[in-house]
Design an enzyme around this catalytic site. Structure first.
Site, mmCIF file in Angstrom:
data_model
loop_
_atom_site.group_PDB
_atom_site.id
_atom_site.type_symbol
_atom_site.label_atom_id
_atom_site.label_comp_id
_atom_site.label_asym_id
_atom_site.label_seq_id
_atom_site.Cartn_x
_atom_site.Cartn_y
_atom_site.Cartn_z
ATOM 1 C CE LYS A 212 -3.881 1.893 2.732
ATOM 2 N NZ LYS A 212 -4.764 1.626 3.889
ATOM 3 C CB SER B 105 -8.032 3.573 2.923
ATOM 4 O OG SER B 105 -7.214 2.951 3.893
ATOM 5 C CB SER C 221 -8.447 0.584 5.628
ATOM 6 O OG SER C 221 -9.211 1.748 5.540
#
Ligand code: GLN
Length: 483
Positions: free
Chosen positions: A76, A151, A175
């Site tokens: 990420k 997210s 997330s």
């Protein structure tokens, strides 16, 4: 080759069926071909990946082994990566190349994992839809008109579309678990303090925790093993021994006490999701688990408390992005105040600005007691609810999300309706507990997740239950058409 799980890749590499270099090239070609539909990557690091793959092959040739040695992953884009853009999906950090590797990145690299690149996300990890990225929305491979969750939506979409077997994510209020649920993956948020936050760009420091996204619990065990462990550089890292997660997947579920909180089945939950969750409960009962109805009476206060605490911490954490030290700087500032104001107004997107404003308001003199302090008290009550429940049960089970993936743009005019999608996930962050989401079926062709929560440091128990469930169900094996 792109269908292989991490566990299968480890066996294939050990048996010399293919090399890490071949596998890496195959996946990079697949990403080049298919990712334009999804937008799941912000940065691809092809050269670095091939270098790492060759190094992993050489280590294997020298007799080394290891489940992650030569395994392709991605990070990420909020994990700092030496010399590679680390953007947090924000214009603010569009030009930021980290001068060091986050602990998670360094640990996985040392274990021989091959990083293909940096995945798309909500800006500064604020969101549940991956629509707030400066680099554009990520699409859900199950239906390209729908969000993949957020997210960690880029990591989830990429793994779900078989662009790679696993990726890292972070979970501040859901997330990892929420995008896992919305894309038919298994995702685990570890106990707060289990995985180092050093080099992970902070959203809300007391809630943020990194973890794995993969297709199976078996693969989450492998990736978590490479991420977890005490780190003296993170003052909230906990010096607790890390068990061998893969070795402990085969425990029997006979007599396992599963608590099902009535608050997880309240108004707002899609009835078709409720039905799928009840099916997974029946499945676990067949495996010997005993179901107990329980209550988490303060759960209704979790969203308001979270949406005070998380923005409060964010407003403080994001104050460092001021256009002076690094990040975006406006053109031709008139004076210092103009430089701060315009750099931040231009660098941060609307959702991030909203959170900074809410957080600064909640922390301001006069409102601190009314909002922030009250929210912290609720946080303690929620933790106490869990502690009481875990005196009676070994695991808590419920839906991961109240709804399946929504259409891109559908919640744009109403941020609160997106906040409500976190209703089942954020309690674990407020209490610091580990949680896992795994595939439980489909509604209108869109995946649904079932969530498991466990006491502190019982990630192994979550993985064991999920693995046993996955040995007896096949939801997690389904792949999206076209990928
Ligand atoms: N959707 C939640 C938020 O926007 C959680 C995000 C996260 O876990 N990073 O804050």
């Amino acid at each position: 080759m792109h269908q292989l799980t991490l566990a299968e890749i480890a066996r294939g590499l050990a048996d010399k069926k293919f090399s890490s270099e071949e596998l890496t090239k195959t996946l990079l070609a697949r990403i080049a071909q298919l990712d334009p539909q999804l937008n799941s990557f912000i940065t691809l690091t092809e050269d670095l990946a091939l270098e790492q793959a060759k190094a992993a092959d050489a280590r294997r040739a020298n007799g080394e082994s290891g489940a992650l040695l030569g395994a392709p992953i991605a990070h990420k884009d909020l994990f700092c990566t030496l010399g590679v853009r680390t953007s947090c999906a924000s214009k603010m950090l569009d030009n930021f190349k980290a001068p060091y590797d986050a602990t998670v990145v360094a640990k996985l690299a040392a274990a021989g994992a091959v990083s293909l690149g940096k995945t798309n996300m909500d800006e500064f990890a604020m969101g549940s839809a991956n629509e707030s990225s400066y680099y554009g929305a990520v699409k859900n491979p199950w239906n390209l008109d729908h969000v993949p969750g957020g997210s960690s939506g880029g990591s989830a979409a990429a793994v779900a579309a078989r662009l790679l077997p696993a990726a890292t994510g972070t979970d501040t209020g859901g997330s990892i678990r929420q995008p896992a649920a919305l894309t038919n993956l298994t995702g685990l948020k570890p106990t707060y303090g289990r995985v180092s936050r050093w080099g992970m760009i902070a959203y809300a420091s007391s809630l943020d925790q990194a973890g794995p996204l993969a297709r199976t619990a078996e693969d989450c065990a492998i990736l978590l093993q490479g991420m977890a462990g005490f780190d003296p550089q993170d003052s909230t890292s906990i010096d607790e021994p890390v068990p061998d997660f893969s070795a402990n997947l085969n425990g029997s579920l006979k007599g396992l006490r599963i608590g099902v909180p009535k608050e997880f089945f309240s108004e707002g939950l899609d009835t078709r999701i409720a039905e799928l969750i009840h099916n997974s409960i029946k499945e676990l009962e067949k495996l010997g688990a005993v179901i107990k109805p329980i209550s988490l009476p303060n759960m209704q206060h979790a969203i308001p408390a979270y949406y005070v605490i998380a923005p409060a911490e964010a407003s403080s954490n994001l104050s460092r992005f001021d256009g002076v030290r690094f990040g975006h700087r406006c053109e031709k500032p008139k004076d210092l105040t103009d430089l701060y104001k315009r750099s931040r107004a231009e660098g941060f997107g609307p959702e991030v600005q909203r959170r900074i404003l809410v957080g600064a308001y909640a922390l301001s003199a006069g409102y601190y007691d009314a909002y922030y302090l009250q929210a912290q008290k609720i946080r303690r009550l929620i933790k106490n609810d869990f502690m009481a429940a875990f005196n009676e049960v070994d695991i808590i089970l419920g839906p991961t999300t109240p709804n399946p993936a929504w259409k891109i743009g559908a919640k744009n005019s109403d941020p609160v309706s997106a906040y409500l999608e976190d209703v089942y996930t954020i309690t674990a962050n407020l209490a610091g507990l580990p949680g896992l989401s795994m595939p439980a079926g489909f509604v209108d062709g869109l995946p649904v997740g079932v969530q498991l929560l466990a006491p502190y440091f019982q990630e192994g128990r979550l993985l064991n239950v999920a693995h046993q469930y996955q040995l007896n169900t096949d939801w997690h094996t389904r792949s999206p058409a076209g990928f």
